[in-house]
Write an enzyme that holds these catalytic residues in place. Structure first.
Site, PDB file in Angstrom:
ATOM      1  N   ASN A  45       0.637  -1.012  -0.297  1.00 20.69           N
ATOM      2  CA  ASN A  45      -0.014   0.035   0.198  1.00 20.69           C
ATOM      3  C   ASN A  45       0.859   1.180   0.026  1.00 20.69           C
ATOM      4  OD1 ASN A  45      -2.053   1.915   0.375  1.00 20.69           O
ATOM      5  ND2 ASN A  45      -2.254   1.457   2.626  1.00 20.69           N
ATOM      6  N   LYS A  59       0.015   4.226  -0.391  1.00 14.45           N
ATOM      7  CA  LYS A  59      -0.564   5.341   0.290  1.00 14.45           C
ATOM      8  C   LYS A  59      -0.346   6.786  -0.609  1.00 14.45           C
ATOM      9  CE  LYS A  59       0.230   3.339   4.795  1.00 14.45           C
ATOM     10  NZ  LYS A  59       0.054   3.654   6.029  1.00 14.45           N
ATOM     11  N   HIS A 119      -9.312   1.071   4.685  1.00 19.06           N
ATOM     12  CA  HIS A 119      -8.170   1.359   5.297  1.00 19.06           C
ATOM     13  C   HIS A 119      -8.629   2.300   6.594  1.00 19.06           C
ATOM     14  CE1 HIS A 119      -4.098   2.617   6.344  1.00 19.06           C
ATOM     15  NE2 HIS A 119      -3.795   1.325   5.777  1.00 19.06           N
ATOM     16  N   GLU A 168      -6.801   4.580   7.446  1.00 16.54           N
ATOM     17  CA  GLU A 168      -6.869   6.091   7.364  1.00 16.54           C
ATOM     18  C   GLU A 168      -8.116   6.524   6.613  1.00 16.54           C
ATOM     19  OE1 GLU A 168      -3.005   5.479   5.229  1.00 16.54           O
ATOM     20  OE2 GLU A 168      -2.118   4.995   7.123  1.00 16.54           O
ATOM     21  N   GLU A 172      -5.782  -5.259  10.259  1.00 11.17           N
ATOM     22  CA  GLU A 172      -4.831  -4.203  10.528  1.00 11.17           C
ATOM     23  C   GLU A 172      -5.017  -3.477  11.742  1.00 11.17           C
ATOM     24  OE1 GLU A 172      -2.769  -2.864   6.580  1.00 11.17           O
ATOM     25  OE2 GLU A 172      -4.301  -1.635   6.766  1.00 11.17           O
ATOM     26  N   GLY A 204       2.178   2.058  10.873  1.00 11.89           N
ATOM     27  CA  GLY A 204       3.105   3.044  10.640  1.00 11.89           C
ATOM     28  C   GLY A 204       3.752   3.415  11.909  1.00 11.89           C
ATOM     29  N   SER A 224       3.121  -2.538  10.145  1.00 10.69           N
ATOM     30  CA  SER A 224       4.564  -2.600  10.487  1.00 10.69           C
ATOM     31  C   SER A 224       5.301  -4.197  10.078  1.00 10.69           C
ATOM     32  CB  SER A 224       4.772  -2.155  11.668  1.00 10.69           C
ATOM     33  OG  SER A 224       4.353  -0.784  12.220  1.00 10.69           O
TER      34      SER A 224
HETATM   35  C1  PEP Z   1      -0.874  -0.057   6.213  1.00 12.09           C
HETATM   36  O1  PEP Z   1      -1.239   1.104   5.882  1.00 12.09           O
HETATM   37  O2  PEP Z   1      -1.652  -0.612   5.418  1.00 12.09           O
HETATM   38  C2  PEP Z   1       0.272  -0.498   6.816  1.00 12.09           C
HETATM   39  C3  PEP Z   1       0.070  -1.703   6.987  1.00 12.09           C
HETATM   40  O3  PEP Z   1       1.203   0.313   6.990  1.00 12.09           O
HETATM   41  P1  PEP Z   1       2.711  -0.001   7.774  1.00 12.09           P
HETATM   42  O4  PEP Z   1       3.090  -1.486   6.901  1.00 12.09           O
HETATM   43  O5  PEP Z   1       3.674   1.302   7.333  1.00 12.09           O
HETATM   44  O6  PEP Z   1       2.233  -0.150   9.257  1.00 12.09           O
END
Ligand code: PEP
Length: 248
Positions: free
Chosen positions: A10, A12, A95, A97, A167, A173, A213
């Protein structure tokens, strides 16, 4: 039941079209693995150049969002047909976000899931709890509610086309990964919930990713769990680490 692993990046709101092409050149040699479905979910403006850049490889391309209508006066939105015509086959839906910054709720996300399926896009449907919810002990209840609402009215045959990404918001993040046991517990609960909504055969066919992460050092451990069929990767999808995750 064997489920093909799916590792999706992703990106972003990162990478201009020319940066996107350069990133593809870096990543393509690192992610060749026929046992794994590899997907780059990229900003709308990058879809065309990324589709072009990955032509002839094992990499699929996805959008990070879609709108629920087919066309019309929805300034700034993109439709499923536009995504498909640009050559992408996947779309991230729900997501955290988008849930947080753009106030997308489960009723709206359910419409997005249905639109994606109707048009033939593979939805990567995200769910996850906040740190506060985890500390209160309501994680599983919350995730079950999200899954039931987001898949409301989706048939068993169509649900098999969906990829679910668990997630935990507190792990996105932040560099804080869920332990493999924490991730497995929730992914197993998601599968149990799918078996309740549909049946065991359907639940066993649906792929569930972990995201939060995930990186080159923790991927193998997370991916060794029976209910974790892949990963949705943010930060680490923008660097060579992504190749190590695909091959973990
Ligand atoms: C994400 O935004 O879907 C995600 C998992 O981000 P990160 O791997 O940076 O935690």
């Amino acid at each position: 039941m064997s489920r093909k692993r799916i590792i999706a990046g992703n990106w972003k709101m990162n990478k201009t079209p020319s940066e996107a092409k350069a990133l593809c050149e870096t990543l393509i040699p690192l992610v060749g693995n026929d046992d794994v479905e590899v997907v780059f979910c990229v900003p709308a403006i990058d879809i065309v150049p990324v589709v072009e850049a990955v032509k002839g490889t094992n990499i699929g391309v996805g959008a990070e969002n879609l709108y629920i209508e087919d066309s019309g006066a929805y300034t700034g939105e993109i439709s499923a047909d536009m995504i498909l015509d640009a050559g992408a086959k996947y779309v991230i839906i729900g997501h955290s976000e988008r849930r947080e910054y753009f106030k997308e709720d489960d009723e709206f996300l359910n419409k997005k899931v249905k639109k994606a399926i109707e048009k033939g896009l593979v939805p990567i449907l995200c769910c996850g709890e906040s740190l506060e919810q985890r500390e209160k002990g309501v994680t599983i209840d919350w995730i079950r509610l999200q899954i039931k609402s987001d898949l409301d009215g989706v048939s068993a045959a169509d649900a098999k086309k969906v990829v679910i990404a668990y997630e935990p918001i507190w792990a996105i993040g932040t560099g804080k990964t869920a332990t493999s046991d924490q991730a497995e517990e929730v992914c197993a609960a998601i599968r149990a919930c799918l078996a309740e909504i549909y049946d065991q055969e359907t639940a066993d066919a649906i792929r569930i990713q972990y995201g939060g992460s995930m990186n080159a050092s923790n991927a193998a451990e997370l991916l060794s769990k029976p209910n974790i069929d892949g990963g949705l990767i943010g930060g680490a999808s923008l660097k060579a680490d992504f190749g190590q995750i695909v091959n973990a």
